[in-house]
Scaffold this active site. Structure first.
Site, PDB file in Angstrom:
ATOM      1  N   ASP A  72       0.409   5.800   4.169  1.00  0.00           N
ATOM      2  CA  ASP A  72       0.948   5.235   5.410  1.00  0.00           C
ATOM      3  C   ASP A  72       2.252   5.914   5.805  1.00  0.00           C
ATOM      4  O   ASP A  72       3.281   5.735   5.163  1.00  0.00           O
ATOM      5  CB  ASP A  72       1.165   3.730   5.224  1.00  0.00           C
ATOM      6  CG  ASP A  72       1.558   3.027   6.510  1.00  0.00           C
ATOM      7  OD1 ASP A  72       1.684   3.700   7.551  1.00  0.00           O
ATOM      8  OD2 ASP A  72       1.742   1.808   6.486  1.00  0.00           O
ATOM      9  N   ASP A  75       3.148   6.020  13.449  1.00  0.00           N
ATOM     10  CA  ASP A  75       2.806   5.050  12.418  1.00  0.00           C
ATOM     11  C   ASP A  75       1.304   5.019  12.147  1.00  0.00           C
ATOM     12  O   ASP A  75       0.524   4.645  13.022  1.00  0.00           O
ATOM     13  CB  ASP A  75       3.286   3.669  12.867  1.00  0.00           C
ATOM     14  CG  ASP A  75       2.968   2.578  11.868  1.00  0.00           C
ATOM     15  OD1 ASP A  75       2.751   2.902  10.681  1.00  0.00           O
ATOM     16  OD2 ASP A  75       2.939   1.406  12.279  1.00  0.00           O
TER      17      ASP A  75
END
Length: 364
Positions: free
Chosen positions: A254, A89
């Site tokens: 992201d 992440d």
């Protein structure tokens, strides 16, 4: 910190860790309802020792695309190693996995870290809590040896959850954050910063390539540290008309986000422009309209990055077609968009922390 956008060829150092990402095409809702999601993942499981290899200073190690929602990969913790499936992440900085003390429903389907079986485990007296957009967790901090393929981070600070909320049915055990240390909830050094500090990697470069292949071909290359990446976006347009980001805005690339998120008013306008109608928490279009819907163009530093309808429309578990645009519930002072996997699957992305820049190129 902002990132500059580069185009063209990217040169890497001799020491790069190259990790293939294996794409798994599944239907989360259908599998979950039939209680077969975990069985499905076990059927298609892989072992670190079976896949990882090292040649010409490249470590090859798989990650998987789970339900077109997130990318997960194996990491191990402890001595001897205990294996976990974690989300890589770029929107967070910390690593956590469940502890044997976690009795939450989510933990019942996750691999839990058995700290008494690790000879390198070192506990602390510190606790923590983290809130995500779709859930939260709390736990305590500890140190141990972390491995990603052939990369080893010794005495790495990480979290062990004792309670999790909102993670029920998710096909991962924990999260491995790749962001900067200054947003770490733990207040420690993230895994890849430690890898750099311990000379496991030679250059602060991290690159993603999402393959269109259902089962394999996606690659992440580690030559350094991956972060959450802000870029300057000029505009978002459709049919040569600006539909959002008028006069420029900010965007975040992201890997921990599966969709494209933006301000509520602007996202709703895009839904109307493509003829999407709300149904529950999603917006739907006719599946027959996909071939006729226009591309949505993201212009970043003067370069256009088209996202065609086949990318921003996907089928849900019932075979209905929904959009991948969603409102960002986090309020920001300026207009900010989050470009998740929907965008990243189309473009090879290189994150160069050493020079504070990001490169994007057409994926082939």
């Amino acid at each position: 910190m902002k990132w500059l956008v580069l185009l063209g060829l990217v040169a890497f150092s001799d020491c790069i860790v190259k990790i293939p990402l294996t794409k798994v095409k599944t239907m989360r809702n259908a599998l979950s309802e039939k209680n077969t999601l975990n069985n499905f993942l076990k059927e298609h499981a892989y072992r670190l020792s079976q896949i990882s290899s090292r040649a010409s200073n490249l470590t090859i190690h798989p990650l998987r695309n789970i339900m077109d929602m997130l990318y997960v990969g194996n990491t191990t913790i402890g001595t001897p190693p205990q294996e976990f499936q974690v989300v890589f992440d770029t929107g967070s900085s910390d690593l956590w996995v469940p502890s044997i003390f976690c009795n939450s429903p989510a933990c019942s389907t996750q691999v839990r870290f058995r700290h008494l079986e690790s000879s390198t485990f070192r506990p602390t007296q510190k606790t923590f809590s983290i809130a995500y957009g779709s859930g939260s967790m709390k736990g305590f901090l500890a140190y141990d040896t972390i491995r990603i393929g052939d990369l080893v981070s010794n005495d790495q600070l990480f979290g062990l959850s004792i309670a999790e909320c909102g993670c029920e049915g998710e096909p991962f055990d924990g999260i491995l954050g790749l962001n900067y240390p200054n947003i770490s909830v733990f207040g420690g050094i993230p895994v890849f910063d430690n890898l750099k500090n311990q000379s496991a990697i030679s250059e602060p470069v991290f690159a993603f390539y999402w393959s269109k292949n259902k089962w394999e071909g996606s690659v992440v290359m580690f030559g350094g540290v991956d972060k959450s990446y802000y870029v300057h976006m000029d505009r978002i347009s459709m049919k040569r008309k600006v539909i959002a980001c008028s006069g420029s805005c900010e965007a975040v690339v992201d890997t921990g986000t599966s969709l494209i998120l933006g301000p509520t008013r602007l996202v709703n306008n895009i839904q109307k422009l493509i003829g999407a109608t709300p149904r529950g928490s999603k917006h739907y279009v006719s599946c027959f309209a996909i071939n006729s819907l226009p591309s949505i163009i993201f212009t970043i530093n003067g370069i256009t990055y088209p996202v065609p309808a086949r990318a921003y429309i996907r089928k849900d578990s019932r075979g209905h077609c929904c959009t991948t645009f969603k409102e960002n519930r986090l309020r920001t002072l300026t207009e900010t968009w989050i470009l998740g996997d929907v965008f990243l699957r189309l473009y090879f992305s290189v994150f160069d922390q050493g020079n504070d820049r990001i490169g994007l190129a057409q994926a082939v």
